[in-house]
Design a protein around this motif. Structure first.
Motif, mmCIF file in Angstrom:
data_model
loop_
_atom_site.group_PDB
_atom_site.id
_atom_site.type_symbol
_atom_site.label_atom_id
_atom_site.label_comp_id
_atom_site.label_asym_id
_atom_site.label_seq_id
_atom_site.Cartn_x
_atom_site.Cartn_y
_atom_site.Cartn_z
ATOM 1 N N UNK A 154 4.988 6.110 21.969
ATOM 2 C CA UNK A 154 5.236 4.677 21.754
ATOM 3 C C UNK A 154 4.206 4.086 20.777
ATOM 4 N N UNK A 155 2.962 4.551 20.862
ATOM 5 C CA UNK A 155 1.947 4.098 19.906
ATOM 6 C C UNK A 155 2.356 4.477 18.480
ATOM 7 N N UNK A 156 2.780 5.720 18.278
ATOM 8 C CA UNK A 156 3.201 6.171 16.948
ATOM 9 C C UNK A 156 4.380 5.340 16.453
ATOM 10 N N UNK A 157 5.343 5.069 17.343
ATOM 11 C CA UNK A 157 6.500 4.261 16.952
ATOM 12 C C UNK A 157 6.085 2.872 16.493
ATOM 13 N N UNK A 158 5.121 2.254 17.206
ATOM 14 C CA UNK A 158 4.666 0.916 16.826
ATOM 15 C C UNK A 158 4.006 0.940 15.451
ATOM 16 N N UNK A 159 3.184 1.942 15.199
ATOM 17 C CA UNK A 159 2.514 2.022 13.895
ATOM 18 C C UNK A 159 3.544 2.165 12.787
ATOM 19 N N UNK A 160 4.516 3.025 12.981
ATOM 20 C CA UNK A 160 5.537 3.206 11.956
ATOM 21 C C UNK A 160 6.351 1.934 11.748
ATOM 22 N N UNK A 161 6.665 1.234 12.848
ATOM 23 C CA UNK A 161 7.471 0.018 12.735
ATOM 24 C C UNK A 161 6.707 -1.106 12.061
ATOM 25 N N UNK A 162 5.410 -1.255 12.371
ATOM 26 C CA UNK A 162 4.620 -2.338 11.785
ATOM 27 C C UNK A 162 4.171 -1.996 10.364
ATOM 28 N N UNK A 163 4.107 -0.701 10.037
ATOM 29 C CA UNK A 163 3.810 -0.195 8.692
ATOM 30 C C UNK A 163 2.579 -0.838 8.063
ATOM 31 N N UNK A 164 1.410 -0.699 8.691
ATOM 32 C CA UNK A 164 0.200 -1.305 8.112
ATOM 33 C C UNK A 164 -0.328 -0.495 6.931
ATOM 34 N N UNK A 165 -1.037 -1.189 6.037
ATOM 35 C CA UNK A 165 -1.782 -0.497 4.978
ATOM 36 C C UNK A 165 -3.090 0.063 5.525
ATOM 37 N N UNK A 166 -3.643 -0.616 6.527
ATOM 38 C CA UNK A 166 -4.947 -0.267 7.091
ATOM 39 C C UNK A 166 -4.827 -0.197 8.604
ATOM 40 N N UNK A 167 -5.383 0.844 9.199
ATOM 41 C CA UNK A 167 -5.561 0.935 10.648
ATOM 42 C C UNK A 167 -7.055 0.877 10.901
ATOM 43 N N UNK A 168 -7.470 0.003 11.807
ATOM 44 C CA UNK A 168 -8.909 -0.142 12.003
ATOM 45 C C UNK A 168 -9.236 -0.449 13.459
ATOM 46 N N UNK A 205 1.370 13.302 15.823
ATOM 47 C CA UNK A 205 0.800 12.006 15.459
ATOM 48 C C UNK A 205 1.251 11.650 14.040
ATOM 49 N N UNK A 206 2.446 11.105 13.937
ATOM 50 C CA UNK A 206 2.995 10.736 12.632
ATOM 51 C C UNK A 206 2.496 9.347 12.260
ATOM 52 N N UNK A 207 1.209 9.230 12.018
ATOM 53 C CA UNK A 207 0.597 7.932 11.725
ATOM 54 C C UNK A 207 0.538 7.631 10.237
ATOM 55 N N UNK A 208 0.831 8.631 9.397
ATOM 56 C CA UNK A 208 0.768 8.420 7.961
ATOM 57 C C UNK A 208 2.092 7.968 7.388
ATOM 58 N N UNK A 209 2.114 7.831 6.070
ATOM 59 C CA UNK A 209 3.344 7.412 5.377
ATOM 60 C C UNK A 209 4.017 8.556 4.648
ATOM 61 N N UNK A 210 3.442 9.737 4.710
ATOM 62 C CA UNK A 210 4.012 10.888 4.017
ATOM 63 C C UNK A 210 3.438 12.150 4.648
ATOM 64 N N UNK A 211 4.071 13.297 4.314
ATOM 65 C CA UNK A 211 3.533 14.567 4.758
ATOM 66 C C UNK A 211 3.828 14.865 6.211
ATOM 67 N N UNK A 212 3.325 16.002 6.645
ATOM 68 C CA UNK A 212 3.552 16.445 8.016
ATOM 69 C C UNK A 212 2.784 15.561 8.990
ATOM 70 N N UNK A 213 3.308 15.391 10.227
ATOM 71 C CA UNK A 213 2.581 14.599 11.226
ATOM 72 C C UNK A 213 1.221 15.218 11.533
#
Length: 816
Positions: free
Chosen positions: A206-220, A243-251
């Motif tokens: 659910x954390x990963x889903x939220x990050x992808x949905x909110x699509x931030x430039x910066x995580x801090x 952990x698919x927290x990035x915008x590209x590449x493998x999780x």
């Protein structure tokens, strides 16, 4: 050189706006995410670039034969091109290829054959032979691009998240709650549903889903790289959650080297390995920013923070609201089980404060990313010399087609110390601080003192431009409305430029650590600095003030009681007019009183506001908290001239220690373990050391070098270890106002030992402010009353003027 050339050296030359993240691969692929000005739309550019490196000769690629071509013939598939750069620098051959992996492989093959041993990375050739940079820096230097052109700090989409865990050991503890603050400022709490691995895995998904949905430039977050990311990575790996927290590449989180970081390493479960402390995590397309870096950078310059944990910093900066929820870090999970709503408020407050700290203190790193050709997240934790100035110099030289010098050892000439003078000790009243604005960079500009090997004059040109543009940014900030984005942005630019300008002198004197170091130039700067400081002190003394302390940052002096603020400012202005033109002396502040203890160790009492403590004598992370609490109370009395109140503070603290009314945490000290169990046990028979005895007494027979623990002394000389403690993942020590009571507090410390420590260590820091008779009376043992105790009603602090230290200058390495 031209103004446009200097601007290129400082800002790059590609005007592409809105870059918020860059990711490059060794095979020559680059991915650039841009936020379009005005619309805010995010676009991604997939580009090709030619990876490159610098060598001192072509010997290690000669084996390529016909596959090695001069750059003037143009690139060709499966070929390596070379260009000889101009000038005398050792690193003079610029090699490029379509695929950086093939280029690296070719260099390593030739070097391994030449050296007769296998090599794994070109850096093993040494800085005198090769310069190899990460792919993103290769791309940014070659393209002339930088981050954030045309963007304000508040236009970035920033997301804060904070983990709440059942403990600090990811091998046995788990994540039970995650707080998030999205780029629109909305907070949310994600909680575990049920028990067991699947429930925790669901929370992470659910954390990963939220990050992808909110699509931030910066995580801090605060201590993001020291706790949250390594703990999250460990738990995700154990649970098999991508952990698919990035915008590209493998999780997954990737790792990068860093000067300061953390990862849960092998060895003692859940503890940080020494090697892992120099690793950080990264992902493509987003920048991972730790607000602790901004706090450390701020406190290095300002020295005004009471601690570096999130809660202490937020209170100091006025970010903590009156309803802020506090819970002891070690008891968060316990509270969650019986008062979950308190934990939810606590977690929301954490991410809200992290966002506030980022906005107040993070602007400098944001502004540096507009200049230096490095990823934003790397500049956030970079040192200003090697992390900022060096990339700027490399870009400038390559842009000019000029060879670069290699890092080189000095010729044995020692680096001369800066001027540092202590003129008086004790308590002075009506004190003024006259600030010398960036003395050493100003002298570099005034007398054109730069590194001998910088034949293009890039460093001096950068300092010139930065000083000019910093002054312009300060003026624009003053003209903007208070609290406005314009003011915040201009203040950030000014702060970033100050960081770089003030590190220019350090760059000169850093020896083999920097590419253009020049100890002779650095010594000439310090010689000129001592001359200016001497002139400044002499002229102030002629005007009837009492000098207290002087160094390259400025001068503290006391003025006659009948002087007004206008008189104080007049004297500073008169002396400023006598200094070299580019050296600026400014009236920085005035104070009701000052305790001068040792060089760089003093306490200031403003006319309004809290005490300002400077130096390790008064602020140290290794000091027992009860001692620092006593010092703050005692210093307040001392600087007010309330000697009976000082006595009362001492008596109250001694009696509280003897009755064990002080919490065990307050008498404990934080120490870093430097020996393995095997190393300590091998010498234990000859010498016993309290930290390791505390570990053994608590049943701990395994630990790692670098682990930090809190220890205390129990009766009979026994050692005590504070249970895994009242700390938070954000690095905060304790939470004033929480209702932890005495649960889990052993209160078995040696009260007499700490009463002696109070007098011999903490009270001793006030010895220069009192006559010997008054000091003895104030700090007499309250358990042994005297029939003839002197009255303190008429006692007052004293000031002792010392022999002029300039007849025998104190070197900077001798300062207390």
């Amino acid at each position: 050189m031209t103004t446009s050339q200097e601007d290129e050296w400082l800002w790059g030359w590609d005007p592409t706006p809105g870059i918020v993240s860059v990711w490059a691969e060794p095979d020559g692929r680059a991915f650039v995410w841009r936020r379009l000005p005005r619309s805010g739309e995010l676009v991604r550019e997939d580009l090709r670039f030619r990876p490159w490196l610098l060598l001192s000769s072509l010997d290690d690629v000669a084996h390529l034969g016909a596959r090695l071509l001069p750059e003037r013939e143009g690139p060709a598939p499966n070929r390596v091109t070379w260009q000889e750069l101009e000038g005398p620098g050792a690193l003079r051959y610029l090699l490029r290829a379509d695929d950086g992996r093939a280029l690296t492989s070719a260099v390593l093959h030739g070097a391994s054959r030449r050296l007769g041993r296998p090599l794994g990375h070109p850096r093993e050739l040494g800085t005198e032979t090769a310069l190899v940079l990460p792919p993103e820096e290769q791309y940014l230097i070659a393209s002339g691009r930088t981050y954030f052109r045309g963007l304000d700090f508040d236009e970035l989409r920033r997301l804060q998240f904070d983990l709440e865990t059942t403990g600090l050991d990811p091998s046995r503890d788990r994540i039970f709650l995650v707080a998030l603050r999205d780029p629109e400022g909305r907070t949310e709490v994600l909680e575990i549903h049920g028990e067991g691995n699947e429930a925790e895995a669901d929370l992470l998904r659910r954390l990963v889903e939220r990050v992808q949905a909110r699509d931030p430039d910066v995580i801090e977050n605060h201590n993001l790289h020291g706790f949250d990311l390594p703990f999250l990575a460990h738990r995700a790996r154990a649970l098999g959650v991508p952990l698919a927290l990035g915008r590209a590449g493998a999780p997954g989180l990737r790792q990068r080297p860093a000067a300061r970081g953390a990862s849960f390493g092998r060895g003692t479960p859940g503890r940080f390995s020494e090697a892992a402390r120099r690793v950080r995590h990264t992902v493509p397309g987003r920048e991972l920013i730790d607000t602790l870096d901004a706090v450390l950078r701020h406190d290095f310059a300002a020295r005004d923070l009471p601690g570096h944990g999130l809660k202490a910093v937020a209170r100091h900066l006025g970010l903590a609201g009156p309803e802020r929820e506090y819970i002891p870090g070690a008891r968060v999970y316990e509270f969650f089980r019986h008062a979950p709503e308190r934990v939810r408020r606590y977690a929301r407050d954490d991410v809200t404060e992290a966002a506030g700290v980022a906005r107040m203190l993070g602007g400098a790193a944001f502004a540096l990313a507009r200049m230096a050709p490095r990823r934003y997240e790397r500049l956030a934790d970079a040192g200003p010399a090697t992390g900022v100035i060096d990339p700027l110099l490399v870009r400038a030289y390559l842009r000019a087609g000029a060879a670069l010098p290699a890092h080189a050892p000095g010729d044995g000439t020692p680096h001369s110390g800066a001027g540092l003078h202590l003129f008086a000790t004790g308590v002075a009243r009506h004190v003024v601080k006259a600030d010398v604005a960036s003395l050493y960079p100003s002298l570099m500009r005034e007398y054109r003192i730069g590194p001998r090997r910088d034949r293009l004059g890039v460093l001096l040109a950068l300092v010139d431009r930065l000083v000019e543009q910093r002054l312009a940014a300060k003026a624009r900030a003053r003209a903007a409305a208070s609290g406005s984005p314009e003011r915040h942005g201009q203040e950030a630019i000014s702060a970033a430029m100050k960081i770089v300008v003030n590190s220019a002198y350090g760059y000169l004197g850093a020896g083999s650590l920097t590419r253009f170091s020049d100890v002779h130039a650095a010594n000439e700067v310090t010689r000129r600095g001592r001359e200016v400081l001497g002139l400044l002190c002499d002229e102030l003394a002629r005007r009837g003030v009492t000098l207290l302390e002087a160094d390259t940052d400025g001068v503290y002096f006391a003025v006659p009681e009948d002087w007004s603020e206008a008189d104080e400012r007049r004297v500073v202005s008169e002396v400023a007019a006598l200094l070299p033109p580019k050296v600026q002396l400014e009236f920085e502040g005035r104070y009701a009183a000052m305790l001068s203890h040792e060089p760089k160790n003093y306490v200031l009492q403003p006319y309004a506001g809290p005490l300002v403590l400077r130096g390790v004598a008064f602020r140290s992370s290794r000091a027992e908290p009860f001692g620092e609490s006593f010092l703050r109370r005692a210093l307040g009395c001392l600087l007010e001239g309330d000697i009976p109140g000082l006595r009362e503070a001492y008596v109250a603290t001694v009696m509280a220690l003897r009755r064990r009314e002080v919490r065990t945490f307050e008498v404990s000290a934080q120490v870093r373990l430097t020996k393995t169990p095997e190393q300590y046990l091998a010498t234990r028979g000859r010498r016993r050391e309290l930290p390791y005895e505390a570990m053994l007494a608590s049943g701990r027979t395994h630990w790692t070098v670098g682990e930090q623990v809190r220890i205390y002394r129990a009766p009979g000389g026994r050692a005590g270890l504070l249970p895994d403690p009242e700390t938070d993942g954000d690095g905060s020590d304790r939470s004033p106002g929480s209702d932890e009571g005495a649960v889990g507090d052993p209160r078995d410390y040696d009260g007499e030992f700490y009463a002696r420590l109070l007098r011999e260590t903490f009270a001793a820091r006030l010895v220069r402010a009192l006559t010997p008779e008054d000091f003895a009376a104030v700090f007499a043992d309250p358990g042994q009353p005297s029939l003839f105790a002197p009255s303190l009603a008429r006692s007052r602090p004293v000031l002792t003027v010392l022999r002029d230290p300039r007849t025998e200058p104190l070197r900077s390495d001798e300062a207390g």
